[in-house]
Scaffold this motif. Structure first.
Motif, mmCIF file in Angstrom:
data_model
loop_
_atom_site.group_PDB
_atom_site.id
_atom_site.type_symbol
_atom_site.label_atom_id
_atom_site.label_comp_id
_atom_site.label_asym_id
_atom_site.label_seq_id
_atom_site.Cartn_x
_atom_site.Cartn_y
_atom_site.Cartn_z
ATOM 1 N N ASP A 135 5.178 3.961 -4.180
ATOM 2 C CA ASP A 135 4.000 3.595 -3.409
ATOM 3 C C ASP A 135 3.777 2.093 -3.569
ATOM 4 O O ASP A 135 3.602 1.602 -4.680
ATOM 5 N N ALA A 136 3.826 1.376 -2.469
ATOM 6 C CA ALA A 136 3.636 -0.073 -2.526
ATOM 7 C C ALA A 136 2.402 -0.454 -1.729
ATOM 8 O O ALA A 136 2.196 0.019 -0.615
ATOM 9 N N SER A 137 1.567 -1.288 -2.306
ATOM 10 C CA SER A 137 0.397 -1.768 -1.576
ATOM 11 C C SER A 137 0.266 -3.265 -1.807
ATOM 12 O O SER A 137 0.806 -3.821 -2.769
ATOM 13 N N PHE A 138 -0.471 -3.898 -0.928
ATOM 14 C CA PHE A 138 -0.558 -5.351 -0.953
ATOM 15 C C PHE A 138 -2.009 -5.732 -0.736
ATOM 16 O O PHE A 138 -2.620 -5.324 0.244
ATOM 17 N N LYS A 139 -2.564 -6.466 -1.654
ATOM 18 C CA LYS A 139 -3.973 -6.832 -1.522
ATOM 19 C C LYS A 139 -4.199 -8.182 -2.175
ATOM 20 O O LYS A 139 -3.762 -8.416 -3.300
ATOM 21 N N ASP A 140 -4.865 -9.059 -1.463
ATOM 22 C CA ASP A 140 -5.245 -10.373 -1.987
ATOM 23 C C ASP A 140 -4.066 -11.117 -2.604
ATOM 24 O O ASP A 140 -4.193 -11.761 -3.640
ATOM 25 N N GLY A 141 -2.907 -11.004 -1.966
ATOM 26 C CA GLY A 141 -1.760 -11.754 -2.450
ATOM 27 C C GLY A 141 -1.079 -11.159 -3.668
ATOM 28 O O GLY A 141 -0.252 -11.814 -4.281
ATOM 29 N N VAL A 142 -1.436 -9.936 -4.022
ATOM 30 C CA VAL A 142 -0.760 -9.277 -5.147
ATOM 31 C C VAL A 142 -0.097 -8.008 -4.622
ATOM 32 O O VAL A 142 -0.749 -7.150 -4.032
ATOM 33 N N LEU A 143 1.207 -7.927 -4.810
ATOM 34 C CA LEU A 143 1.965 -6.740 -4.417
ATOM 35 C C LEU A 143 1.985 -5.783 -5.597
ATOM 36 O O LEU A 143 2.278 -6.176 -6.723
ATOM 37 N N ASP A 144 1.659 -4.540 -5.319
ATOM 38 C CA ASP A 144 1.443 -3.555 -6.367
ATOM 39 C C ASP A 144 2.327 -2.352 -6.053
ATOM 40 O O ASP A 144 2.129 -1.683 -5.048
ATOM 41 N N ILE A 145 3.313 -2.090 -6.878
ATOM 42 C CA ILE A 145 4.260 -1.006 -6.602
ATOM 43 C C ILE A 145 4.245 -0.022 -7.770
ATOM 44 O O ILE A 145 4.402 -0.417 -8.926
ATOM 45 N N VAL A 146 4.029 1.252 -7.453
ATOM 46 C CA VAL A 146 4.097 2.297 -8.468
ATOM 47 C C VAL A 146 5.287 3.178 -8.134
ATOM 48 O O VAL A 146 5.406 3.680 -7.021
ATOM 49 N N LEU A 147 6.183 3.322 -9.096
ATOM 50 C CA LEU A 147 7.392 4.123 -8.888
ATOM 51 C C LEU A 147 7.378 5.293 -9.861
ATOM 52 O O LEU A 147 7.257 5.091 -11.078
ATOM 53 N N GLY A 148 7.477 6.491 -9.318
ATOM 54 C CA GLY A 148 7.520 7.673 -10.171
ATOM 55 C C GLY A 148 8.874 7.785 -10.840
ATOM 56 O O GLY A 148 9.902 7.588 -10.204
ATOM 57 N N LYS A 149 8.857 8.066 -12.135
ATOM 58 C CA LYS A 149 10.142 8.203 -12.824
ATOM 59 C C LYS A 149 10.789 9.523 -12.447
ATOM 60 O O LYS A 149 10.113 10.508 -12.204
#
Lengths: 132, 171
Positions: free
Chosen positions: B139-153
């Motif tokens: 799951d990748a999201s982008f907010k206020d210039g910060v890319l935030d990616i959560v990857l399930g193991k």
């Protein structure tokens, strides 16, 4: 690392910062450019939205302060840390040739754009914005 | 103008005890940037098109934080001033690759730069992941210039010590 000067302002963001004393304060990178009618200042403030940005102009001293809103990483083990989570602060000195009443600030995608219009009589003169 | 202002590496760094966010502050990233520049200029000298993968003269290498729990890997990258359509995230061979381009604002032609500290240009960052991840659970999201990616193991099967491989006897 909290070298922030205490002033009369108290926003939600700052109260939070005072609680979290260990938060670092970083100096954001800026571009300053001179266009025909304005001086434009662009500052990289990744993680800061408009409600956590504090701009103050006290005489000739312009202060940019941003509180970073990061997703909570509680329970996570750090693997690789290249940037510290903290707040941004930087102080500039602007000259008298900026029309203070028409300063505009917008924030988008983590970049602050500050438009400092030149006063009518100074449109042809150079305006100094000095980064401190 | 004071002579100090002409010396870029002394220009009021670390004022008020603040930390610098410049890449130069990190010796390893600095080394990587310098090496990339060296390679780029070397291949340019050959007249080839090797170094054409992005404008390496203006590297905008983003900084990345990686953290993990038992069942997820969390990657955040600082990408101020980049639009989400200019960012591409791919997963290949246990590496998370972030690439994109930071375009300079071009709305006005007549302008003079007083100060240029922010970086522009193309970048590509390959981040080795600390664990095998399930490419269906990203799951990748982008907010206020910060890319935030959560990857399930990837959930390993019942035996955590590794997959048992049966050995057949060959007649």
């Amino acid at each position: 690392m909290n070298a922030r000067p205490t002033d009369g302002h108290s926003t939600d963001g700052q109260n939070k910062n005072q609680q979290a004393q260990e938060r670092a304060v970083y100096r954001p990178m800026v571009d300053i450019l001179d266009t025909a009618g304005d001086v434009v200042l662009l500052a990289d403030l990744p993680g800061v939205d408009e409600s956590h940005l504090d701009l103050t102009l006290d005489k000739n001293v312009l202060t940019i302060r941003g509180a970073v809103q990061q997703p909570s990483l509680e329970g996570y083990m750090p693997v690789r840390m290249e940037y510290g989570i903290g707040d941004f602060e930087r102080v500039f000195t602007i000259s008298d040739d900026v029309d203070r009443d028409r300063i505009e600030a917008t924030v988008k995608d983590g970049v602050l754009q500050l438009t400092l219009p030149k006063t009518a009589h100074s449109a042809r003169r150079k305006i100094n914005v000095v980064a401190r | 103008m004071r002579i100090r202002e002409l010396v870029p590496w002394r220009s009021h760094e670390h004022e008020k005890g603040q930390l610098s966010r410049r890449n130069e502050a990190d010796p390893f990233i600095n080394l990587q940037t310098e090496m990339s520049r060296l390679f780029a200029s070397f291949f340019e000298g050959l007249g080839g098109s090797f170094g054409k993968d992005g404008d390496l003269s203006q590297l905008a290498t983003p900084k990345v934080d990686v953290a993990e729990t038992n069942d997820a890997v969390h990657v955040t990258a600082e990408l101020p001033g980049i639009k989400e359509e200019d960012v591409e995230v791919t997963l290949a061979d246990g590496n998370l690759v972030i690439r994109g381009e930071k375009k300079a604002e071009k709305e006005e032609k007549q302008k003079n730069y007083y100060r240029v500290e922010r970086s522009y240009g193309s970048f590509r960052r390959s981040i080795p992941l600390p664990a095998e991840v399930d490419d269906q659970k990203v799951d990748a999201s982008f907010k206020d210039g910060v890319l935030d990616i959560v990857l399930g193991k990837k959930q390993t099967s019942s035996s955590p010590a590794g997959k048992k491989i049966p050995v057949r006897r060959q007649d």
